[in-house]
Design an enzyme around this catalytic site. Structure first.
Site, PDB file in Angstrom:
ATOM      1  N   GLY A  46      51.678  27.881  13.682  1.00 30.62           N
ATOM      2  CA  GLY A  46      50.921  28.932  13.011  1.00 30.62           C
ATOM      3  C   GLY A  46      49.466  28.539  12.907  1.00 30.62           C
ATOM      4  O   GLY A  46      49.137  27.347  12.944  1.00 30.62           O
ATOM      5  N   GLN A  51      41.077  28.764   9.527  1.00 23.02           N
ATOM      6  CA  GLN A  51      41.193  27.471  10.213  1.00 23.02           C
ATOM      7  C   GLN A  51      40.350  27.401  11.481  1.00 23.02           C
ATOM      8  O   GLN A  51      40.165  26.327  12.043  1.00 23.02           O
ATOM      9  CB  GLN A  51      42.660  27.179  10.582  1.00 23.02           C
ATOM     10  CG  GLN A  51      43.538  26.931   9.369  1.00 23.02           C
ATOM     11  CD  GLN A  51      44.944  26.578   9.807  1.00 23.02           C
ATOM     12  OE1 GLN A  51      45.744  27.458  10.068  1.00 23.02           O
ATOM     13  NE2 GLN A  51      45.244  25.293   9.900  1.00 23.02           N
ATOM     14  N   CYS A  90      50.029  20.632   9.104  1.00 24.46           N
ATOM     15  CA  CYS A  90      48.962  21.632   9.184  1.00 24.46           C
ATOM     16  C   CYS A  90      47.911  21.171  10.188  1.00 24.46           C
ATOM     17  O   CYS A  90      47.533  20.001  10.182  1.00 24.46           O
ATOM     18  CB  CYS A  90      48.329  21.796   7.806  1.00 24.46           C
ATOM     19  SG  CYS A  90      47.028  23.028   7.757  1.00 24.46           S
ATOM     20  N   LEU A  91      47.453  22.092  11.048  1.00 18.71           N
ATOM     21  CA  LEU A  91      46.454  21.710  12.062  1.00 18.71           C
ATOM     22  C   LEU A  91      45.118  21.328  11.427  1.00 18.71           C
ATOM     23  O   LEU A  91      44.308  20.666  12.068  1.00 18.71           O
ATOM     24  CB  LEU A  91      46.253  22.854  13.064  1.00 18.71           C
ATOM     25  CG  LEU A  91      47.472  23.179  13.941  1.00 18.71           C
ATOM     26  CD1 LEU A  91      47.152  24.317  14.896  1.00 18.71           C
ATOM     27  CD2 LEU A  91      47.952  21.950  14.707  1.00 18.71           C
ATOM     28  N   HIS A 132      53.096  29.626   4.533  1.00 23.23           N
ATOM     29  CA  HIS A 132      52.075  28.595   4.755  1.00 23.23           C
ATOM     30  C   HIS A 132      50.755  29.238   5.209  1.00 23.23           C
ATOM     31  O   HIS A 132      49.685  28.925   4.687  1.00 23.23           O
ATOM     32  CB  HIS A 132      52.584  27.596   5.801  1.00 23.23           C
ATOM     33  CG  HIS A 132      51.605  26.515   6.167  1.00 23.23           C
ATOM     34  ND1 HIS A 132      51.850  25.175   5.941  1.00 23.23           N
ATOM     35  CD2 HIS A 132      50.376  26.577   6.762  1.00 23.23           C
ATOM     36  CE1 HIS A 132      50.806  24.468   6.371  1.00 23.23           C
ATOM     37  NE2 HIS A 132      49.899  25.292   6.880  1.00 23.23           N
ATOM     38  N   GLU A 133      50.853  30.158   6.179  1.00 25.33           N
ATOM     39  CA  GLU A 133      49.639  30.784   6.729  1.00 25.33           C
ATOM     40  C   GLU A 133      48.984  31.721   5.716  1.00 25.33           C
ATOM     41  O   GLU A 133      47.762  31.779   5.624  1.00 25.33           O
ATOM     42  CB  GLU A 133      49.951  31.532   8.033  1.00 25.33           C
ATOM     43  CG  GLU A 133      50.503  30.657   9.160  1.00 25.33           C
ATOM     44  CD  GLU A 133      49.700  29.397   9.413  1.00 25.33           C
ATOM     45  OE1 GLU A 133      48.469  29.412   9.253  1.00 25.33           O
ATOM     46  OE2 GLU A 133      50.322  28.366   9.755  1.00 25.33           O
ATOM     47  N   HIS A 136      46.718  29.981   3.447  1.00 26.91           N
ATOM     48  CA  HIS A 136      45.383  29.726   4.011  1.00 26.91           C
ATOM     49  C   HIS A 136      44.431  30.891   3.733  1.00 26.91           C
ATOM     50  O   HIS A 136      43.234  30.683   3.545  1.00 26.91           O
ATOM     51  CB  HIS A 136      45.460  29.511   5.526  1.00 26.91           C
ATOM     52  CG  HIS A 136      45.857  28.121   5.924  1.00 26.91           C
ATOM     53  ND1 HIS A 136      45.161  27.000   5.523  1.00 26.91           N
ATOM     54  CD2 HIS A 136      46.861  27.669   6.706  1.00 26.91           C
ATOM     55  CE1 HIS A 136      45.735  25.921   6.044  1.00 26.91           C
ATOM     56  NE2 HIS A 136      46.780  26.291   6.758  1.00 26.91           N
TER      57      HIS A 136
HETATM   58 ZN    ZN Z   1      48.028  25.051   7.771  1.00 27.30          ZN
END
Ligand code: ZN
Length: 172
Positions: A46, A51, A90-91, A132-133, A136
Site C-alpha cells: 500500500g 508518502q 511501512c515504506l 494503515h493507509e 496516513h
Molecule cells: Zn505506511
C-alpha cells in the site's frame, strides 16, 4: 508512469491531515498510476499520497494473496468489527515491523480512479492495509496504534536506520 520518491518519517506532509480530492481528474489518475509504480518498485502492499509528498486523500494498494489492486479516493470507513493483531511495516519507515491491532472487518466508501462512488466490505489483510493507509491520510503512522513502550523502542530503532539510510545517500 514514474517511480516517485518516498517521504521518510517524520518529514512533511506525513504528520498532517490530507485534503480531500475535489475532482478525480486525469492528473489524479496519473498520480495514482505513478503511486502504483512506486509501490511496486518497493514491493509494498500500500502507498498513500502523503508518502510521495502529495497532500491529498488518496491511496493505492495491492493485496498480495488475492492480487486485488485498488486506488481509493476520499476513502471513509463506515463500519468496523472485531479486533486482531497483525504485523505491519511501512515504506516511510523501512525495516521497522511490529504487531498492530486493527479491526478485522470494515465497510468502506470511496471514489474509484474514474470518480465513481463505491462501497465494499473488506476483511483480513485487505482491511488491515486500508486501515494503515487511511491513517496516513490523517497524519498517523502504524506506530501511533501500538503501546507507548513499543512505540518508543521502534522509533529509536527507526532513528538508527534512518541515519544509516541518509549516510548511504550522502555517499552516492
Ligand atoms: Zn505506511
Amino acid at each position: 508512469m514514474a517511480v516517485l520518491d518516498v517521504v521518510l518519517y517524520p518529514s512533511d506532509p506525513l504528520l498532517s491531515v490530507a485534503r480531500p480530492v475535489d475532482a478525480v481528474t486525469k492528473k489524479i489518475a496519473n498520480l495514482a498510476y505513478d503511486m502504483f509504480d512506486t509501490m511496486d518498485a518497493h514491493e509494498g502492499v500500500g502507498l498513500a499520497a502523503p508518502q510521495v509528498g502529495v497532500d491529498k486523500r488518496l491511496f493505492v494498494l495491492n493485496e498480495p494473496y488475492t492480487e486485488q489492486r485498488m486506488a481509493l479516493v476520499n476513502p471513509v470507513i463506515l463500519d468496523e468489527e472485531g479486533r486482531e493483531e497483525g504485523e505491519e511495516g511501512c515504506l516511510s519507515l523501512p525495516q521497522i515491523y511490529t504487531n498492530v491491532p486493527r479491526a478485522v472487518r470494515i465497510r468502506v466508501e470511496a471514489l474509484d480512479i474514474e470518480g465513481r462512488p463505491m462501497q465494499f466490505e473488506a476483511e483480513g489483510l485487505l482491511a488491515r492495509i486500508i486501515q494503515h493507509e487511511l491513517d496516513h491520510l490523517n497524519g498517523l503512522i502504524f506506530l501511533d496504534r501500538v503501546d507507548v513502550l513499543t512505540r518508543q523502542a521502534k522509533l529509536q530503532e527507526w532513528e538508527t536506520i534512518r541515519d544509516q539510510i541518509s549516510s548511504a545517500l550522502d555517499r552516492t
